[in-house]
Design an enzyme around this catalytic site. Structure first.
Site, PDB file in Angstrom:
ATOM      1  N   HIS A 107      14.022  -4.005  -0.940  1.00 34.88           N
ATOM      2  CA  HIS A 107      15.297  -3.441  -0.462  1.00 34.88           C
ATOM      3  C   HIS A 107      15.686  -3.990   0.908  1.00 34.88           C
ATOM      4  CE1 HIS A 107      14.738   0.195  -3.390  1.00 34.88           C
ATOM      5  NE2 HIS A 107      15.323  -0.821  -3.967  1.00 34.88           N
ATOM      6  N   ASN A 162      -0.551   9.105  -5.310  1.00 38.40           N
ATOM      7  CA  ASN A 162       0.618   9.936  -4.992  1.00 38.40           C
ATOM      8  C   ASN A 162       0.172  11.399  -5.070  1.00 38.40           C
ATOM      9  OD1 ASN A 162       3.262  11.262  -5.170  1.00 38.40           O
ATOM     10  ND2 ASN A 162       4.074   9.264  -5.756  1.00 38.40           N
TER      11      ASN A 162
HETATM   12  P1  OAD Z   1      10.922   8.685  -2.567  1.00 36.62           P
HETATM   13  O1  OAD Z   1      11.281   9.468  -1.370  1.00 36.62           O
HETATM   14  O2  OAD Z   1      11.813   8.769  -3.752  1.00 36.62           O
HETATM   15  O3  OAD Z   1       9.478   9.117  -3.061  1.00 36.62           O
HETATM   16  C1  OAD Z   1       8.401   9.252  -2.182  1.00 36.62           C
HETATM   17  C2  OAD Z   1       7.149   9.458  -3.003  1.00 36.62           C
HETATM   18  O4  OAD Z   1       6.055   9.494  -2.099  1.00 36.62           O
HETATM   19  C3  OAD Z   1       7.110  10.770  -3.793  1.00 36.62           C
HETATM   20  O5  OAD Z   1       6.683  10.500  -5.116  1.00 36.62           O
HETATM   21  C4  OAD Z   1       6.084  11.618  -3.054  1.00 36.62           C
HETATM   22  O6  OAD Z   1       5.350  12.475  -3.907  1.00 36.62           O
HETATM   23  C5  OAD Z   1       5.186  10.542  -2.451  1.00 36.62           C
HETATM   24  N1  OAD Z   1       4.477  10.919  -1.210  1.00 36.62           N
HETATM   25  C6  OAD Z   1       4.824  11.812  -0.256  1.00 36.62           C
HETATM   26  N2  OAD Z   1       3.926  11.828   0.719  1.00 36.62           N
HETATM   27  C7  OAD Z   1       2.976  10.905   0.398  1.00 36.62           C
HETATM   28  C8  OAD Z   1       1.786  10.442   1.024  1.00 36.62           C
HETATM   29  N3  OAD Z   1       1.367  10.916   2.202  1.00 36.62           N
HETATM   30  N4  OAD Z   1       1.064   9.485   0.403  1.00 36.62           N
HETATM   31  C9  OAD Z   1       1.469   8.975  -0.798  1.00 36.62           C
HETATM   32  N5  OAD Z   1       2.588   9.374  -1.429  1.00 36.62           N
HETATM   33  C10 OAD Z   1       3.335  10.325  -0.847  1.00 36.62           C
HETATM   34  O7  OAD Z   1      10.708   7.179  -2.080  1.00 36.62           O
HETATM   35  P2  OAD Z   1      10.811   5.823  -2.906  1.00 36.62           P
HETATM   36  O8  OAD Z   1      10.188   5.946  -4.230  1.00 36.62           O
HETATM   37  O9  OAD Z   1      10.353   4.761  -2.010  1.00 36.62           O
HETATM   38  O10 OAD Z   1      16.366   2.998  -1.687  1.00 36.62           O
HETATM   39  O11 OAD Z   1      12.370   5.711  -3.082  1.00 36.62           O
HETATM   40  C11 OAD Z   1      12.899   4.569  -3.666  1.00 36.62           C
HETATM   41  C12 OAD Z   1      14.214   4.216  -3.040  1.00 36.62           C
HETATM   42  O12 OAD Z   1      15.086   5.352  -3.013  1.00 36.62           O
HETATM   43  C13 OAD Z   1      14.136   3.822  -1.580  1.00 36.62           C
HETATM   44  O13 OAD Z   1      13.731   2.500  -1.378  1.00 36.62           O
HETATM   45  C14 OAD Z   1      15.544   4.037  -1.110  1.00 36.62           C
HETATM   46  C15 OAD Z   1      15.783   5.380  -1.751  1.00 36.62           C
HETATM   47  O14 OAD Z   1      17.062   5.751  -1.986  1.00 36.62           O
HETATM   48  C16 OAD Z   1      17.470   2.583  -1.051  1.00 36.62           C
HETATM   49  O15 OAD Z   1      17.852   3.072  -0.015  1.00 36.62           O
HETATM   50  C17 OAD Z   1      18.194   1.461  -1.741  1.00 36.62           C
END
Ligand code: OAD
Length: 247
Positions: free
Chosen positions: A120, A214
């Site tokens: 991204h 996760n």
């Molecule tokens: P999300 O915020 O959707 O998901 C975060 C994930 O991290 C969740 O599944 C949580 O359960 C997990 N989580 C939380 N704390 C954690 C920890 N300490 N260790 C491991 N996991 C943990 O984030 P992304 O999947 O990255 O895009 O979101 C994808 C995209 O959505 C981002 O890149 C962004 C957003 O909108 C754009 O802005 C284009």
């Protein structure tokens, strides 16, 4: 969990080509809020209002004030946590080759990973919407919002907003890495945003083992992941590395 840590250590040690896919969760322990779930940015803001390219084009100052300014303040001083350091250690051990990250915070590079695909884009740079000149984000003066280029144009993050294409090279290299690996570590992503969430699917289709780290289940957990290690990225990575070093 002990048994899965042991299993992951064995799987990593036995793999030929390991790739990681990471998301916002890996940076939570660095003090950066994720997007979804408890404390997530999208609890506070409507992503279509602050993270869509149409919203930015309509009113860049508003998007800067609501989101980008705070993001700059947080990311300017953020540092890698044990999750990032664990992936860097796996590279140093000759096990992990590539990190595909949805994050724009640059923390994998700061931890020491050398082949990081920024799916991204990156927040490390801002670029002028008129002349394309790039600036190091830390050096951008935000006393006036939106900040401007020397030419007078408005600056925007060199990252992907909703409604924009994934950088072609990142897309191509990620598909390649996903299809070539025999083990993919999927760390801290909700796996709901496409096309990033397809990378583990490509890996699985090519016969790779998929290990998720996760604290929560995701849409991958049921039929794409081989197993989920439920926990925080930093703690889980530390335990896996310790187990590998003790073998
Ligand atoms: P999300 O915020 O959707 O998901 C975060 C994930 O991290 C969740 O599944 C949580 O359960 C997990 N989580 C939380 N704390 C954690 C920890 N300490 N260790 C491991 N996991 C943990 O984030 P992304 O999947 O990255 O895009 O979101 C994808 C995209 O959505 C981002 O890149 C962004 C957003 O909108 C754009 O802005 C284009």
């Amino acid at each position: 969990m002990d048994e899965l840590i042991n299993q992951a250590a064995d799987d990593l040690a036995g793999a030929r080509h390991v790739v990681a896919l990471t998301g916002a969760g890996i940076s939570v322990e660095s003090g950066i809020a994720p997007f979804r779930g408890k404390g997530g940015l999208w609890e506070k803001y409507d992503p279509m209002e602050v993270a869509h390219i149409d919203a930015f084009m309509r009113d860049p100052g508003r998007v800067w004030s609501l989101l980008v300014k705070d993001m700059k303040v947080t990311l300017d001083t953020a540092s890698p946590n044990d999750g990032h350091k664990g992936l860097a250690k796996l590279e140093e051990m000759g096990i992990l080759s590539t990190v595909i990250t949805q994050n724009i915070d640059g923390l994998h590079q700061a931890a020491g990973n050398t082949d990081v695909i920024e799916f991204h884009g990156s927040f490390a740079r801002q670029r002028c919407m008129d002349c394309n000149q790039k600036y190091d984000t830390r050096e951008v003066d935000i006393s006036e919002i939106p900040p401007r280029c020397r030419c007078g144009g408005i600056l925007r993050p060199d990252a992907v907003f909703f409604g924009e294409m994934i950088p072609q090279d990142a897309m191509w290299r990620s598909q390649q890495a996903a299809s070539d690996c025999d083990l993919m570590l999927v760390v801290g992503t909700s796996a709901v945003v496409q096309p990033a969430a397809l990378m583990p699917v490509y890996a699985k289709q090519s016969g790779a083992k998929i290990i998720e780290i996760n604290p929560e289940k995701t849409p991958l957990t049921l039929d794409i992941s081989d197993y989920l290690i439920m926990g925080q990225a930093g703690e889980v990575m530390n335990r896996i590395i310790m187990q590998m070093e003790n073998k």
